[in-house]
Structures are given as structure tokens and as C-alpha cells.
Design an enzyme around this catalytic site. Structure first.
Site, PDB file in Angstrom:
ATOM      1  N   ALA A 144       0.246  -4.059  11.003  1.00 31.80           N
ATOM      2  CA  ALA A 144       1.562  -3.744  10.444  1.00 31.80           C
ATOM      3  C   ALA A 144       1.607  -2.295   9.980  1.00 31.80           C
ATOM      4  O   ALA A 144       0.577  -1.706   9.649  1.00 31.80           O
ATOM      5  CB  ALA A 144       1.876  -4.667   9.270  1.00 31.80           C
ATOM      6  N   GLY A 202      -0.609   1.130   6.582  1.00 23.39           N
ATOM      7  CA  GLY A 202      -0.812   0.082   7.574  1.00 23.39           C
ATOM      8  C   GLY A 202      -1.854  -0.922   7.125  1.00 23.39           C
ATOM      9  O   GLY A 202      -2.589  -0.700   6.161  1.00 23.39           O
ATOM     10  N   ASP A 203      -1.904  -2.025   7.842  1.00 17.09           N
ATOM     11  CA  ASP A 203      -2.924  -3.045   7.596  1.00 17.09           C
ATOM     12  C   ASP A 203      -3.142  -3.831   8.884  1.00 17.09           C
ATOM     13  O   ASP A 203      -2.231  -3.951   9.702  1.00 17.09           O
ATOM     14  CB  ASP A 203      -2.524  -3.991   6.465  1.00 17.09           C
ATOM     15  CG  ASP A 203      -3.725  -4.755   5.927  1.00 17.09           C
ATOM     16  OD1 ASP A 203      -4.511  -4.141   5.170  1.00 17.09           O
ATOM     17  OD2 ASP A 203      -3.891  -5.934   6.272  1.00 17.09           O
ATOM     18  N   THR A 204      -4.369  -4.352   9.051  1.00 19.13           N
ATOM     19  CA  THR A 204      -4.734  -5.074  10.266  1.00 19.13           C
ATOM     20  C   THR A 204      -5.490  -6.343   9.916  1.00 19.13           C
ATOM     21  O   THR A 204      -6.357  -6.325   9.037  1.00 19.13           O
ATOM     22  CB  THR A 204      -5.618  -4.194  11.180  1.00 19.13           C
ATOM     23  OG1 THR A 204      -4.912  -3.007  11.539  1.00 19.13           O
ATOM     24  CG2 THR A 204      -6.022  -4.942  12.443  1.00 19.13           C
ATOM     25  N   LYS A 248       0.835  -1.201   0.000  1.00 20.84           N
ATOM     26  CA  LYS A 248       0.000   0.000   0.000  1.00 20.84           C
ATOM     27  C   LYS A 248       0.869   1.249   0.000  1.00 20.84           C
ATOM     28  O   LYS A 248       0.635   2.191  -0.766  1.00 20.84           O
ATOM     29  CB  LYS A 248      -0.917   0.011   1.225  1.00 20.84           C
ATOM     30  CG  LYS A 248      -2.037  -1.001   1.194  1.00 20.84           C
ATOM     31  CD  LYS A 248      -2.831  -0.972   2.496  1.00 20.84           C
ATOM     32  CE  LYS A 248      -3.943  -2.001   2.515  1.00 20.84           C
ATOM     33  NZ  LYS A 248      -4.687  -1.985   3.813  1.00 20.84           N
TER      34      LYS A 248
END
Length: 204
Positions: free
Chosen positions: A109, A72-74, A56
Site C-alpha cells: 500500500a 508505504g507498507d507491505t 505512517k
């Protein structure tokens, strides 16, 4: 509390991550990246969430090499399963009932990029969350609010979903969607942001 040293882009459409950056006092723009978020076969959750955050950020940084780009990513992990955002209301109810009365992990992250300076950093944080044992009627009532539909694991701990949480071990902000302490420490260390007054100016 902080101010950014140069152009700063948040490569995320998440209102929660945008709130975090605003609360920290940063002057930023938002530019979301449209990437394929499919998980590779056999990909470990921590590699998966780090890869998505990195991709991203990379998609946005390629267009803005002079800027600091944060993404970010979850994901929510239950045993060996990775739970992303629910496809619809019934899927959200199904996710919540799987989580009811059980312990799961939330992995968030982050990625920091500045291509002009040759900086690329990517890491994640893990938090354990235990849900209360609730009936399907509670899950359906919660889903009916619309809150879970855009969130990994079909709940948001920062809103009504906190009523489902019995215990949390680790970073709270990580469950919301960004391990803020870890991210801000890295941004300061890399020179992307500095500590300053409440109006964003350096303290004397």
C-alpha cells in the site's frame, strides 16, 4: 526522469523504497514514523496494509503540513494468514517452508499526503507469487545470509530470494515494496511531481 514540486518526504526507513525514489530522480528526505503495527482482530489484509501506510504518513505529515509525504507498507498473505517480518531466524525458516511450492499474494500500500493542500490519497496493489518447491536446507542457507530478516514473508525478490520464485503475476515493484507505476501516476496526477530530464529539470 521526474522532479518534485515542493518539499518531498519519504516516511519509510526501507532501503528499497528509498532506492525507488532516488531512481526516479526525486529530491527527498527520509523521516520514519514509529507507530503500532499490530493488526486489528478480523482486519482484512488490504485494510490492514492501507491503514499502516496511511498512519505512517500521517504521523510525519502532521509535523510537515507543507510537504508531500509518501509512505508505504507491505505484507505477504498465505491463505488467511498475514506474514510480516520474521521475529528471528527460526521464524524466517518456518515462513519460507510454509511458502515453499505454494502460491501467495503480496500486498503493498501507499499513501500520499499534503495537509496544506488538503490532499490525502491511499491505495494498494496485489501481486501473486509462486515459489518453487525447495527443501529446508535451502531455506536455512538463505536465512543464513541475513537477507530475509527485515522483509515481509522472509524474502526479497530483488536479491537472492529471486531464486525461490517460480512465477509472478502482477507488479514486480509491488513485491519489492512499492507499486511504483501506480504511485508515480498518482504523484503526477496530484501535482506532487512532474516529468523532467535525467538531471531533474523540466524538458524543453
Amino acid at each position: 526522469m521526474y522532479y518534485n514540486n515542493g518539499p518531498f518526504i519519504l516516511a519509510s526507513g526501507s532501503p528499497r523504497r528509498q532506492d525507488f525514489m532516488r531512481w526516479m530522480g526525486l529530491d527527498y528526505t527520509v523521516e520514519s514514523a514509529d507507530i503500532d503495527e499490530s493488526r486489528c482482530p478480523g482486519e482484512a489484509p488490504e485494510f490492514y496494509v492501507c491503514r499502516l501506510a496511511r498512519e505512517k504518513g500521517g504521523a510525519v505529515a502532521s509535523e510537515h503540513p507543507e510537504s508531500w509525504v509518501v509512505s508505504g507498507d507491505t505484507v505477504v498473505c498465505l491463505d488467511d494468514d498475514v506474514l510480516g517480518k520474521p521475529e528471528n531466524e527460526e521464524h524466517a525458516v518456518e515462513m519460507l517452508m510454509r511458502l515453499s511450492g505454494r502460491r501467495h499474494e503480496v500486498l503493498s500500500a501507499w499513501s500520499i499526503l499534503n495537509l496544506e493542500r488538503g490532499i490525502s490519497e491511499n491505495d494498494f496493489c496485489r501481486t501473486a507469487v509462486t515459489f518453487t518447491n525447495f527443501p529446508e536446507s535451502v531455506a536455512r542457507a538463505y536465512v543464513a545470509t541475513g537477507e530475509p530478516l527485515d522483509k515481509a514473508g522472509a524474502y526479497g525478490i530483488q536479491y537472492r530470494g529471486v531464486a525461490l520464485v517460480q512465477e509472478i503475476t502482477g507488479s514486480y515493484s509491488n513485491v519489492v515494496g512499492m507499486p511504483l507505476a501506480e504511485l508515480m501516476a498518482a504523484l503526477v496526477r496530484l501535482g506532487a511531481v512532474s516529468a523532467g530530464g535525467g538531471d531533474g529539470r523540466r524538458e524543453a
